[in-house]
Write an enzyme that holds these catalytic residues in place. Sequence first.
Site, PDB file in Angstrom:
ATOM      1  CB  THR A 152      -0.941   0.032   1.224  1.00 39.41           C
ATOM      2  OG1 THR A 152      -1.834  -1.052   1.112  1.00 39.41           O
ATOM      3  CG2 THR A 152      -1.744   1.299   1.354  1.00 39.41           C
TER       4      THR A 152
ATOM      5  NE  ARG B 223      -8.754  -7.796   1.819  1.00 40.00           N
ATOM      6  CZ  ARG B 223      -7.828  -6.881   2.042  1.00 40.00           C
ATOM      7  NH1 ARG B 223      -7.294  -6.218   1.041  1.00 40.00           N
ATOM      8  NH2 ARG B 223      -7.438  -6.617   3.261  1.00 40.00           N
TER       9      ARG B 223
ATOM     10  N   GLY C  29     -10.542  -4.047   1.021  1.00 42.05           N
ATOM     11  CA  GLY C  29      -9.783  -3.823   2.264  1.00 42.05           C
ATOM     12  C   GLY C  29     -10.192  -2.530   2.933  1.00 42.05           C
ATOM     13  CG  ASP C  30      -7.180  -0.823   5.336  1.00 44.25           C
ATOM     14  OD1 ASP C  30      -6.821  -1.703   4.533  1.00 44.25           O
ATOM     15  OD2 ASP C  30      -6.391   0.016   5.809  1.00 44.25           O
TER      16      ASP C  30
ATOM     17  N   GLY D 193      -1.471  -1.997   6.317  1.00 44.50           N
ATOM     18  CA  GLY D 193      -1.379  -3.198   7.144  1.00 44.50           C
ATOM     19  C   GLY D 193      -2.553  -4.099   6.838  1.00 44.50           C
ATOM     20  CB  THR D 194      -3.734  -7.167   8.481  1.00 47.67           C
ATOM     21  OG1 THR D 194      -2.356  -7.482   8.661  1.00 47.67           O
ATOM     22  CG2 THR D 194      -4.468  -8.390   8.007  1.00 47.67           C
ATOM     23  N   GLY D 195      -5.775  -5.128   6.339  1.00 47.65           N
ATOM     24  CA  GLY D 195      -6.933  -4.251   6.224  1.00 47.65           C
ATOM     25  C   GLY D 195      -8.119  -4.642   7.069  1.00 47.65           C
TER      26      GLY D 195
HETATM   27  N1  ASP Z   1      -4.260  -2.284   3.987  1.00 45.56           N
HETATM   28  C1  ASP Z   1      -4.153  -2.942   2.703  1.00 45.56           C
HETATM   29  C2  ASP Z   1      -5.322  -3.865   2.540  1.00 45.56           C
HETATM   30  O1  ASP Z   1      -5.622  -4.601   3.454  1.00 45.56           O
HETATM   31  C3  ASP Z   1      -2.902  -3.723   2.546  1.00 45.56           C
HETATM   32  C4  ASP Z   1      -1.660  -3.063   3.070  1.00 45.56           C
HETATM   33  O2  ASP Z   1      -1.665  -1.954   3.504  1.00 45.56           O
HETATM   34  O3  ASP Z   1      -0.625  -3.689   3.033  1.00 45.56           O
HETATM   35  O4  ASP Z   1      -5.905  -3.882   1.486  1.00 45.56           O
END
Ligand code: ASP
Length: 320
Positions: free
Chosen positions: A190, A218, A220-221, A242-244
């Site tokens: 990201t 999918r 994400g955030d 990060g992990t969305g």
């Molecule tokens: N936040 C992003 C998502 O989950 C991925 C990332 O930031 O690495 O889509």
Amino acid sequence: MTDATPPPAVGHLPIDRACPAADLIEVPAWGSHALAVHGGAGPRATPLTEEETRDREEALRSAVAAGAAVLAAEGSALDAVTAAVVELEDCAFFNAGRGAALTTGGRAELDACVVRGDRAAGAVTAATHARNPVLAARAVMEATPHVLLVDPDDALLREWGCEVAGQEWFVVERQERALARLLGERTHGTVGAVARDAEGRVAAATSTGGITGQLPGRVGDTPLVGAGTFADDTTVAVSGTGTGEFFVRGVLAHDLHARLRYAGTDLATAAREVLDEHLGRHGADGGLIAVTPRGDLVLAWDSGAMYRGWLTADGPVAHV
Ligand code: ASP
């Protein structure tokens, strides 16, 4: 009337103030404007080579320089974050635009969002036609009555003056290898930018390919206002990585704003708190960049590493 113990006072929930894990950089306001970028956070399985470090730091510095040029010419924070993110989307090192992570189907499906401090916002999700998803997100904000559109098509993009591209532009060998490796290793990345302009307005932009090996469709955030991207002229502009799914469940970016607004927490403490509460405690990781309307910057991550850059009085700096 009842003698039952009253519920705790409504307001800021008590949490562990130690919030141990995050790395954090504070850059106090030094001039009429401020800008920071990130190129993604995540654990790094193998250290970068010298060449990889140099290339990525150079790309981050160019993105900071692109945004800084806008701000120096008294352009808006929104123009600055858009310019910085376009630069990062076009660079194949980062998981956004060209070089984005691929779905299990081997395709790039892109998410992007812009939020201005007066709460104007636009976003696209699962985008497969816009060369620069951040520009499409901005067009949603400026040219439609909507906030979030799924995969605007070529005709709409042309009407908005956005350049069209296809999978041959987005898909790069590095991500094809990552997908092939997956089902072992999940990569995320990201890109994002936050800025404060000479008039004290703030804005945030975030753009991503999501997570390697995500299911087609999918979301994400990143394109969800308040989860991965948020801005409010009274508090903060923030872009997360990060992990969305954890950012979405915690409405993390908005929670950062809420802590500043309603609890009076300072930005650095609030950044540590939201990373800890919504990511760390759940075994997830990530990072964020944020700027206040005064121009104070914070860059924070609890993921071991985050590609990052910001503007100083002496020009752009970047670290990977
Ligand atoms: N936040 C992003 C998502 O989950 C991925 C990332 O930031 O690495 O889509």
